[in-house]
Enzyme design. Structure first.
Site, PDB file in Angstrom:
ATOM      1  N   HIS A   1       0.838  -1.207   0.000  1.00  0.00           N
ATOM      2  CA  HIS A   1       0.000   0.000   0.000  1.00  0.00           C
ATOM      3  C   HIS A   1       0.872   1.256   0.000  1.00  0.00           C
ATOM      4  CE1 HIS A   1      -4.157   1.664   1.209  1.00  0.00           C
ATOM      5  NE2 HIS A   1      -3.426   2.638   0.683  1.00  0.00           N
TER       6      HIS A   1
ATOM      7  N   ARG B   1       2.412   8.527  -6.652  1.00  0.00           N
ATOM      8  CA  ARG B   1       1.936   9.793  -7.237  1.00  0.00           C
ATOM      9  C   ARG B   1       2.230   9.961  -8.737  1.00  0.00           C
ATOM     10  NH1 ARG B   1      -1.577  10.226  -3.327  1.00  0.00           N
ATOM     11  NH2 ARG B   1      -0.817  11.102  -1.374  1.00  0.00           N
TER      12      ARG B   1
ATOM     13  N   ASN C   1      -6.635   9.241   6.099  1.00  0.00           N
ATOM     14  CA  ASN C   1      -7.907   8.569   5.845  1.00  0.00           C
ATOM     15  C   ASN C   1      -7.667   7.077   5.668  1.00  0.00           C
ATOM     16  OD1 ASN C   1     -10.615   8.255   5.405  1.00  0.00           O
ATOM     17  ND2 ASN C   1     -10.568   8.903   3.262  1.00  0.00           N
TER      18      ASN C   1
ATOM     19  N   ASP D   1       0.623   2.669   3.863  1.00  0.00           N
ATOM     20  CA  ASP D   1      -0.219   3.691   3.230  1.00  0.00           C
ATOM     21  C   ASP D   1       0.576   4.987   3.077  1.00  0.00           C
ATOM     22  OD1 ASP D   1      -2.309   5.033   2.046  1.00  0.00           O
ATOM     23  OD2 ASP D   1      -3.510   5.232   3.868  1.00  0.00           O
TER      24      ASP D   1
ATOM     25  N   HIS E   1       2.557  14.387   0.486  1.00  0.00           N
ATOM     26  CA  HIS E   1       1.994  15.656   0.022  1.00  0.00           C
ATOM     27  C   HIS E   1       3.036  16.744   0.252  1.00  0.00           C
ATOM     28  CE1 HIS E   1      -2.016  14.031  -0.571  1.00  0.00           C
ATOM     29  NE2 HIS E   1      -1.983  13.505   0.643  1.00  0.00           N
TER      30      HIS E   1
ATOM     31  N   PHE F   1      -5.730  14.412   2.849  1.00  0.00           N
ATOM     32  CA  PHE F   1      -5.485  13.302   3.759  1.00  0.00           C
ATOM     33  C   PHE F   1      -4.159  12.623   3.408  1.00  0.00           C
ATOM     34  CE2 PHE F   1     -10.188  13.493   3.727  1.00  0.00           C
ATOM     35  CZ  PHE F   1     -10.467  13.440   5.081  1.00  0.00           C
TER      36      PHE F   1
END
Length: 428
Positions: free
Chosen positions: A60, A64, A278, A305, A309, A323
Site C-alpha cells: 500500500h 503519485r 484517511n 499507506d 503531500h 489526507f
C-alpha cells in the site's frame, strides 16, 4: 562472481538471533552458513554483526506518478522504500491518468522499469477513472502487468459494481483490494467523530463509515469466492467483522498501518494536518482492538499507506489539507521501538508482518531469507537511537506526525537482487 555478506545476525525458525554468512549469486541466495569461504573474484561485505531481515513488502504505497510528481515520483518513492528496508512495494492507482487501460498500464510498467530502485507491483483500478461507474477491462489489465485491482483513495460505492468486480477478479484468481468508506457517512469530516472533533468543533467521520462497507463486501466475497483484502483497517467493529468472516471460511484478509497502531485521536496535539489521514486516527479502544487483531491473526500484516503531500498542501489546515502521511522511512524503527522493545510483540512477529505475511497473502515471490530465495534483504542497526527528522527523508513528502520521536532499528543497507540499492551515508 558472488557476494558474501559476512557476520550477519538473522532470525532462525525459533525466533532466535544467530550469526552466520549469506552468499548471493545471480540475484538469489545460494548459501547461508558460518565462515563461508570467498573465492578470488567474490565481493565480501562485512555487516559487523548487524541484524539482517528479509526485504520488507508493502502492498500500500502512493507513488503519485504520473500526474503528481510535485508530491513524489517513482524514483523518489522507491528510494524512500529502499531507505526504509522495503524491497517490494505495490503502487496505488490514484494517479493522473489512472492505470485503467492497457495503454496506461504498459506506460506505468515501463516507467517502473526505467526509474524504480526497488521492485514495484502496479495496481490497476477497479473502475474507469476510479469513478465507480464502469468496470475496467480486467483481462487486458492483468495481461499488461496489473498486480491486483483497487480503487484505493475512494471506496466503491455501488454494491453491484463491487459484486461484478469480484466476479471478474475471482475468475482471474486476482485480489480485490478495498478502501472501505461509505461516502454517505463521511459527513465531509476531516478527523474521527470523537473527542478531538468535539473539542475543535470539526465535522467527524464515524467508525461505521468504514465498517458498513466491510460488512457489505464480506458478503459479496462470500458470494463470489473472491479474495477480498481490506486496506488500512481502523475500527474495532471492522476487526470484529473480519474475524467473523475468517471464522466462516470467507477469503478475507486485512492490513493495518503503523500510525493506526501507534496513535489515536487523543494523541492529536493541535490542528496539525500532519495528523490528518484517511481513515482517521480513531479512539483508544479502536487502537487496542487493532493491536489485538494483529496479534491474534485477524489482521494479516502491516502496510504503510505511504501518502506524500507537499508542505504547502499540508499547511492549509486540518479542514482543507489533503489526507495522508508518509511512512516508508519510519515504519520499522517506530514499530521496533514501540512494539518489540516494549514487549507487545517479538522481533520475529514484526519482521513477518512486514515481509513474509504480505508476500504470502498476495503470493509475491519474496519475504523470506532462505537458500533459493531472491536476494532481497535489509541490514538493520537495532541499537543506535536516532530522532525522526523529516528533513532527512529522501521522499519528497515530509508529512509525518512522528517528527521528533526517538527510535532504534534503523536500516543501514538495503539489497535487491543481490545489489545494494541504498546504504547509509552513501549518496544522502
Amino acid at each position: 562472481m558472488a557476494t558474501i555478506f559476512k557476520r550477519v545476525r538473522l532470525l532462525n525458525e525459533q525466533g532466535e538471533l544467530i550469526q552466520t554468512d549469506i552468499k548471493v549469486a545471480g540475484g538469489r541466495i545460494v548459501q547461508i552458513a558460518h565462515d563461508l569461504h570467498a573465492e578470488a573474484d567474490d565481493e565480501v561485505i562485512d555487516v559487523d554483526g548487524q541484524f539482517v531481515a528479509p526485504g520488507f513488502v508493502d502492498v500500500h504505497v502512493h507513488l503519485r506518478e504520473p500526474g503528481g510528481e510535485h508530491k513524489e515520483t517513482i524514483a523518489t518513492g522507491t528510494l524512500a522504500a529502499a531507505k526504509g528496508g522495503f524491497t517490494t512495494i505495490a503502487a496505488m492507482p490514484n494517479t493522473k491518468p489512472v492505470p485503467d487501460t492497457k495503454q496506461h498500464m504498459e506506460w506505468l510498467v515501463n516507467r517502473i522499469r526505467e526509474t524504480a530502485h526497488v521492485r514495484v507491483l502496479p495496481y490497476a483500478s477497479i473502475t474507469v477513472r476510479q469513478a465507480g461507474k464502469q468496470l475496467v477491462d480486467f483481462v487486458a489489465l492483468k495481461e499488461a502487468g496489473a498486480f491486483a485491482f483497487t480503487d484505493d483513495g475512494v471506496g466503491v460505492q455501488s454494491a453491484r459494481i463491487m459484486y461484478e468486480a469480484m466476479q471478474q477478479a475471482a475468475a482471474l484468481d486476482m485480489p480485490i483490494v478495498a478502501h472501505c468508506e461509505d461516502e454517505t457517512l463521511t459527513y465531509k469530516g476531516c478527523v474521527h467523530d470523537g473527542s478531538f472533533a468535539k473539542r475543535y468543533g470539526l465535522s467527524g467521520i464515524p467508525s461505521v463509515c468504514e465498517s458498513v462497507h466491510i460488512a457489505r463486501d464480506v458478503l459479496l466475497a462470500e458470494a463470489t469466492g473472491c479474495h477480498y483484502h481490506v486496506c488500512h483497517i481502523s475500527t474495532k467493529q471492522s476487526v470484529r467483522i473480519v474475524r467473523e468472516a475468517k471464522q466462516a471460511g470467507i477469503r478475507v484478509t486485512a492490513e493495518v498501518t503503523p500510525h493506526h497502531l501507534l496513535l489515536c485521536d487523543e494523541d492529536i496535539p493541535t490542528l496539525d494536518a500532519n495528523f490528518k489521514m484517511n481513515p482517521p486516527l480513531r479512539t483508544k479502544e479502536d487502537q487496542q482492538a487493532l493491536i489485538e487483531g494483529l496479534l491474534d491473526g485477524t489482521i494479516d500484516f502491516i502496510a504503510t499507506d505511504h501518502a506524500p503531500h507537499t508542505k504547502e498542501e499540508k499547511s492549509e489546515g486540518m479542514v482543507l489539507a489533503p489526507f495522508g502521511i508518509v511512512g516508508l522511512e519510519t515504519a520499522f524503527p517506530l514499530l521496533y521501538t514501540h512494539f518489540v522493545e516494549k514487549g507487545i510483540c517479538t522481533l520475529k512477529q514484526l519482521v513477518d508482518w512486514l515481509s513474509k505475511k504480505p508476500a504470502e497473502t498476495f503470493r509475491i515471490d519474496g519475504g523470506e531469507l532462505k537458500v533459493g530465495a531472491k536476494a532481497d534483504f535489509v541490514v538493520i542497526d537495532l541499537h543506535t537511537e536516532q530522532a525522526i527528522d523529516p528533513n532527512t527523508f529522501v521522499s519528497k513528502g515530509k508529512n509525518t506526525p512522528f517528527a521528533g520521536w526517538t527510535c532504534k532499528g534503523w536500516p543501514t543497507m538495503t539489497i535487491v537482487a543481490g545489489k545494494i540499492v541504498w546504504q547509509k551515508g552513501r549518496g544522502e
